[in-house]
Scaffold this motif. Structure first.
Motif, mmCIF file in Angstrom:
data_model
loop_
_atom_site.group_PDB
_atom_site.id
_atom_site.type_symbol
_atom_site.label_atom_id
_atom_site.label_comp_id
_atom_site.label_asym_id
_atom_site.label_seq_id
_atom_site.Cartn_x
_atom_site.Cartn_y
_atom_site.Cartn_z
ATOM 1 N N SER A 1 33.885 -44.675 -45.892
ATOM 2 C CA SER A 1 34.391 -45.755 -46.612
ATOM 3 C C SER A 1 34.250 -47.160 -46.849
ATOM 4 O O SER A 1 34.308 -48.439 -47.840
ATOM 5 N N ARG A 2 33.392 -46.942 -45.856
ATOM 6 C CA ARG A 2 32.711 -48.422 -44.993
ATOM 7 C C ARG A 2 31.287 -48.608 -45.544
ATOM 8 O O ARG A 2 30.911 -49.946 -44.711
ATOM 9 N N MET A 3 31.017 -47.868 -45.580
ATOM 10 C CA MET A 3 29.304 -48.092 -46.565
ATOM 11 C C MET A 3 29.568 -48.435 -47.832
ATOM 12 O O MET A 3 30.765 -48.172 -48.672
ATOM 13 N N PRO A 4 28.430 -49.388 -47.909
ATOM 14 C CA PRO A 4 27.433 -49.847 -49.266
ATOM 15 C C PRO A 4 28.377 -48.470 -50.580
ATOM 16 O O PRO A 4 28.042 -47.204 -50.093
ATOM 17 N N ALA A 5 28.903 -48.928 -51.742
ATOM 18 C CA ALA A 5 29.195 -48.042 -52.811
ATOM 19 C C ALA A 5 27.746 -46.863 -52.891
ATOM 20 O O ALA A 5 27.926 -46.090 -53.783
ATOM 21 N N VAL A 6 26.394 -47.395 -53.215
ATOM 22 C CA VAL A 6 25.742 -46.931 -53.672
ATOM 23 C C VAL A 6 25.224 -45.715 -52.869
ATOM 24 O O VAL A 6 25.285 -44.549 -52.955
ATOM 25 N N ILE A 7 25.857 -45.828 -50.902
ATOM 26 C CA ILE A 7 25.374 -44.304 -50.559
ATOM 27 C C ILE A 7 26.634 -43.726 -50.705
ATOM 28 O O ILE A 7 27.020 -41.823 -51.213
ATOM 29 N N GLN A 8 27.990 -44.040 -50.723
ATOM 30 C CA GLN A 8 29.655 -43.196 -50.987
ATOM 31 C C GLN A 8 28.907 -42.542 -52.636
ATOM 32 O O GLN A 8 29.486 -41.805 -52.474
ATOM 33 N N ASP A 9 28.561 -42.582 -53.731
ATOM 34 C CA ASP A 9 28.313 -42.734 -54.710
ATOM 35 C C ASP A 9 26.829 -41.562 -54.709
ATOM 36 O O ASP A 9 27.331 -40.131 -55.454
ATOM 37 N N PHE A 10 26.369 -41.319 -54.325
ATOM 38 C CA PHE A 10 24.773 -41.155 -54.017
ATOM 39 C C PHE A 10 25.620 -39.146 -52.886
ATOM 40 O O PHE A 10 25.690 -38.339 -53.740
ATOM 41 N N LEU A 11 26.556 -39.780 -51.975
ATOM 42 C CA LEU A 11 27.417 -38.740 -51.305
ATOM 43 C C LEU A 11 28.306 -37.382 -52.170
ATOM 44 O O LEU A 11 28.474 -36.782 -52.260
#
Length: 322
Positions: free
Chosen positions: A298-308
């Motif tokens: 939840s603290r990571m950039p949206a691009v990483i969240q979306d990738f996972l």
């Protein structure tokens, strides 16, 4: 070299001070009044039993008469049950008036807003507005309504408000009303905490991961999802693919095995710390899945969240491209 040694000793000293501060308890809590919502099953049910044994005078609200009777049968005469549907404003006001008459001038030491429902957890275009309405009415509007009606009693005791949110209030990973409701709880919790600081009232938020309760039972979640899937139009099913539901079921089962926390007492221990600690935490992240995955993500950039989180959608896009 000396600098690094001093830095290390400083970090250890701060950590030790924090741990000692975290263990400091409020004295003379025996006999204090607390009110817990959603005590039919799960976290609320266990909390009512544990706090009753610890000497609190517990008001435990249940949605059903069966839940109230079963809880009353295994607790002391000091615990009192009351029927409450947090969606019913008149019901909330009557319960608040009853509690006010019971506590009189002492006030209410603790309010644990635990009542909640999951609602369907499916893609947004499978749903209508009513699927969103109920989780928001229960998890957010009901929680706010109960809190507003209990605040005068809590302020009188300079007590505690404990709101049960979710890691789903930090990171939305499915459609439906559950995640918007929990994001709302987080916003209300933060504003309430700052509003009440001047009155000596402490406000805490508990953010559990996925725990084995009736609310988040994977079998029930998938059964509800299947009912909605079967009612979808042929056009929507074609867009997702006829085998989408079966593939998604397998993936969700694997995720549940990895993430599901079985010991719900961990959440109740956080409730206890929030009620009894001299310095309660503003947020309690609880569950291995929450601590190791959902909260960091939840603290990571949206691009990483979306990738996972978009692996399912990636497969869907590939199938459409074909």
């Amino acid at each position: 070299m000396l600098f690094y040694v001093l830095l290390f000793l400083g970090i250890v000293s701060l950590w030790w001070h924090w741990k000692a501060r975290d263990r400091m308890k409020v004295t003379n809590l025996t006999g204090k009044y607390i009110f817990i919502t959603g005590c039919d099953t799960g976290f609320g049910n266990m909390a009512a039993k544990i706090f009753d044994k610890k000497g609190f005078r517990v008001f435990a609200s249940c949605l059903t008469e069966t839940g109230a009777k079963e809880l009353k049968a295994v607790t002391s005469n000091q615990l009192q049950t009351v029927l409450l549907d947090v969606r019913d404003s008149d019901n909330v006001k009557k319960v608040a008036a009853w509690i006010k008459a019971e506590v009189q001038s002492e006030g209410l030491w603790g309010l644990i807003n635990n009542a909640g429902i999951m609602g369907p957890s499916v893609p947004t275009d499978w749903l209508d507005i009513e699927h969103f309405r109920e989780p928001i009415e229960v998890n957010l509007i009901g929680l706010i309504n109960v809190t507003i009606n209990m605040l005068p009693l809590i302020k009188k005791a300079k007590g505690r408000v404990v709101n049960v949110s979710s890691v789903g209030g930090r990171l939305a990973f499915s459609g439906g009303g559950y995640f918007p409701s929990k994001f709302g709880v987080e916003g209300f919790n933060d504003s309430l905490r700052r509003d009440m600081a001047a009155f000596g009232v402490k406000v805490c938020c508990i953010q559990p991961g996925l725990f084995k309760t009736a609310l988040s039972n994977p079998a029930n979640v998938m059964k509800e999802k299947e009912v909605i899937w079967n009612k979808l139009s042929p056009d929507i099913k074609m867009q997702y693919g006829e085998d989408y539901f079966q593939k998604d079921t397998v993936k969700k089962q694997k995720l549940s095995k990895i993430c599901l926390n079985k010991d719900i007492s961990l959440v109740v221990h956080c409730m206890e710390h929030a009620l009894t600690s001299l310095h309660p935490r503003t947020h309690y992240v609880i569950g291995q899945d929450a601590k190791l995955f959902w909260n960091p993500l939840s603290r990571m950039p949206a691009v990483i969240q979306d990738f996972l989180l978009l692996q399912n959608r990636a497969e869907l896009a590939v199938s459409h491209a074909k």
